[in-house]
Design a protein around this motif. Structure first.
Motif, short mmCIF file in Angstrom:
data_model
loop_
_atom_site.label_atom_id
_atom_site.label_comp_id
_atom_site.label_asym_id
_atom_site.label_seq_id
_atom_site.Cartn_x
_atom_site.Cartn_y
_atom_site.Cartn_z
N TYR A 1 0.91 -1.22 0.12
CA TYR A 1 0.01 -0.14 0.10
C TYR A 1 0.97 1.35 -0.02
CZ TYR A 1 -4.71 -2.92 1.05
OH TYR A 1 -5.93 -3.57 0.94
N SER A 2 0.85 2.38 -0.33
CA SER A 2 1.03 3.62 -0.35
C SER A 2 0.45 4.43 0.67
CB SER A 2 0.31 4.46 -1.59
OG SER A 2 1.03 4.42 -3.06
N TYR A 3 2.33 4.87 1.65
CA TYR A 3 2.14 5.21 3.05
C TYR A 3 3.29 6.64 2.46
CZ TYR A 3 4.06 5.87 7.12
OH TYR A 3 4.40 6.50 8.82
N ASN A 4 1.72 7.78 3.04
CA ASN A 4 2.39 9.33 2.75
C ASN A 4 3.36 9.50 4.85
OD1 ASN A 4 2.49 12.08 3.59
ND2 ASN A 4 0.42 12.17 2.34
N PRO A 5 4.74 9.83 4.38
CA PRO A 5 5.68 9.75 5.57
C PRO A 5 5.30 11.36 6.62
CG PRO A 5 6.54 9.57 3.08
CD PRO A 5 5.18 9.42 2.74
N SER A 6 4.77 11.54 5.54
CA SER A 6 4.17 13.30 6.19
C SER A 6 3.09 13.09 7.15
CB SER A 6 4.47 14.64 5.44
OG SER A 6 5.60 14.32 4.12
N THR A 7 2.76 12.12 6.74
CA THR A 7 0.97 12.39 7.55
C THR A 7 1.02 11.31 8.67
OG1 THR A 7 -0.15 11.42 5.55
CG2 THR A 7 -0.07 13.88 6.12
N GLY A 8 1.71 10.16 7.78
CA GLY A 8 1.92 8.71 8.94
C GLY A 8 0.55 8.01 8.62
N ASP A 9 0.04 8.30 7.62
CA ASP A 9 -1.32 8.08 7.01
C ASP A 9 -1.00 6.98 5.82
OD1 ASP A 9 -2.91 9.09 8.36
OD2 ASP A 9 -3.51 10.73 6.81
N VAL A 10 -1.89 5.77 5.73
CA VAL A 10 -1.18 4.80 4.31
C VAL A 10 -3.08 4.98 4.09
CG1 VAL A 10 -2.01 2.36 3.98
CG2 VAL A 10 -1.40 2.97 6.23
N GLN A 11 -2.69 4.64 2.17
CA GLN A 11 -3.77 5.88 0.93
C GLN A 11 -4.45 4.44 0.62
OE1 GLN A 11 -3.30 8.63 0.15
NE2 GLN A 11 -1.88 8.86 1.95
N PHE A 12 -5.95 4.73 0.84
CA PHE A 12 -7.23 3.55 0.51
C PHE A 12 -7.59 4.14 -0.25
CE2 PHE A 12 -5.78 3.65 5.21
CZ PHE A 12 -5.27 2.27 5.29
N GLY A 13 -8.91 2.84 -0.63
CA GLY A 13 -9.08 3.66 -1.43
C GLY A 13 -10.76 2.80 -1.24
N SER A 14 -11.58 2.13 -1.67
CA SER A 14 -12.56 2.13 -1.50
C SER A 14 -12.94 0.87 -0.31
CB SER A 14 -13.98 1.21 -2.13
OG SER A 14 -13.12 0.37 -3.02
N GLU A 15 -12.50 0.10 0.78
CA GLU A 15 -11.95 -0.64 1.39
C GLU A 15 -12.56 -0.36 3.02
OE1 GLU A 15 -7.54 -1.32 -0.50
OE2 GLU A 15 -9.09 0.54 -0.28
N CYS A 16 -13.24 -1.92 3.49
CA CYS A 16 -13.65 -1.20 4.55
C CYS A 16 -12.49 -0.50 5.68
CB CYS A 16 -14.04 -2.83 5.31
SG CYS A 16 -15.44 -3.64 4.24
#
Length: 334
Positions: free
Chosen positions: A225-240
């Motif tokens: 998965y894509s990870y944003n190192p600035s915010t600490g967030d994992v990039q998601f699509g339409s997953e639950c």
């Protein structure tokens, strides 16, 4: 807690990329204070540097030979030809220095202590979400035995596997699992498929908080998965939503315990991720245990609260929360 020397959690990593999962899994087990040994089976494809990282968290690294089912026809039905190599998993039965083990796939994540699994017998496992009369081979309890290992290899050569992978083979070998004795059926909380969209949502709301082991089934693994190192967030699509929560925690552990030690000489995705720049704040707080984080904004902390993992006697005590609120109010009035 006293260490149990003759029992172990076991996983398998055939290359540096899957070692990322194995490392996060091991740290998640350390986080929940397991009293059992940690063992990883590896193949010759794992680099020297990655082996040193594994040695820092696992009690035993055992190199094994690659076993391939060579069953291209059945593997094609799964559109997952890479599963042939999972026959290498059979080597776990050769760990005869242990009396009992629990196998965990490298794409699993432990959320709570689950040492009680060692009270179970071989072959204990959770029903597969795709076909509940079969067990899912991502988590199972077994007794190491050279005799069982030889029988499994013989069976694999003579009978093959109905899906071309280890799950089909093991279900054929332990074919009476679904009918023999209900005590061999592990609760779903020990192998919950994080990627499934649960149609029985009331059950997930009722029991989801009790999940102890999450399994990231399917071709898309946490490290992809894509990870944003600035915010600490994992990039998601339409997953639950539960996929988001579990993947976020996986990445918290990865950023704190694994990423700082990766090197470009690691192969595959491990080498690529070593070049990712992560802020010092993310490395310090990114993967902290829900019970170790100080009061304040943190994705891992939010994850803990959403799961009901609140440290009422520590950082989340009434006095600490009251102090935080008082500081915020007084600050806004200045």
């Amino acid at each position: 807690m006293t260490q149990v020397e003759d029992q172990a959690f076991v996983t398998l990593a055939t290359n540096d990329t899957y070692c990322l999962g194995a490392l996060v899994l091991a740290h998640s087990l350390r986080k929940v204070a397991t009293s059992r040994k940690l063992v990883v089976l590896i193949t010759s494809g794992v680099t020297t540097h990655m082996r040193s990282l594994l040695a820092s968290v696992f009690d035993l690294i055992q190199e094994v030979n690659v076993m391939d089912s060579k069953d291209e026809e059945n593997l094609a039905l799964l559109t997952r030809p890479e599963l042939g190599i999972t026959f290498t998993k059979l080597n776990c039965w050769r760990l005869t220095q242990f009396t009992k083990c629990v196998f965990l796939d490298a794409d699993t994540l432990v959320l709570h202590n689950c040492d009680e699994l060692f009270d179970k017998k071989e072959l204990s496992a959770t029903a597969d979400v795709g076909w509940p009369d079969c067990f899912n081979s991502g988590v199972f309890v077994f007794h190491p035995s050279n005799e069982t290992y030889k029988d499994l290899v013989k069976f694999a050569v003579e009978q093959g596997s109905f899906d071309g992978g280890d799950q089909g083979l093991l279900n054929m070998f332990f074919r009476d699992w679904s009918t023999k004795d209900i005590s061999f059926h592990l609760s779903f909380i020990y192998n919950m498929n994080s990627n499934a969209s649960y149609t029985y949502l009331p059950a997930y709301k009722q029991f989801g908080k009790d999940v102890k082991i999450v399994h990231f089934l399917g071709s898309m693994k946490p490290w992809q998965y894509s990870y944003n190192p600035s915010t600490g967030d994992v990039q998601f699509g339409s997953e639950c939503q539960h996929v988001k929560e579990h993947l976020q925690y996986w990445w918290h552990l990865f950023i704190q315990f694994v990423h700082p030690h990766l090197q470009p000489e690691c192969t595959g995705l491990a080498g690529q991720l070593s070049k990712m720049s992560v802020s010092s704040d993310q490395q310090e707080e990114g993967a902290a245990s829900p019970y170790e984080l100080a009061l304040g904004g943190s994705h891992a902390r939010q994850f803990a609260w959403e799961r009901g993992q609140i440290d009422y006697l520590g950082t989340d005590s009434f006095e600490n929360i009251k102090q935080k609120l008082d500081n915020a109010i007084n600050g806004s009035q200045n």
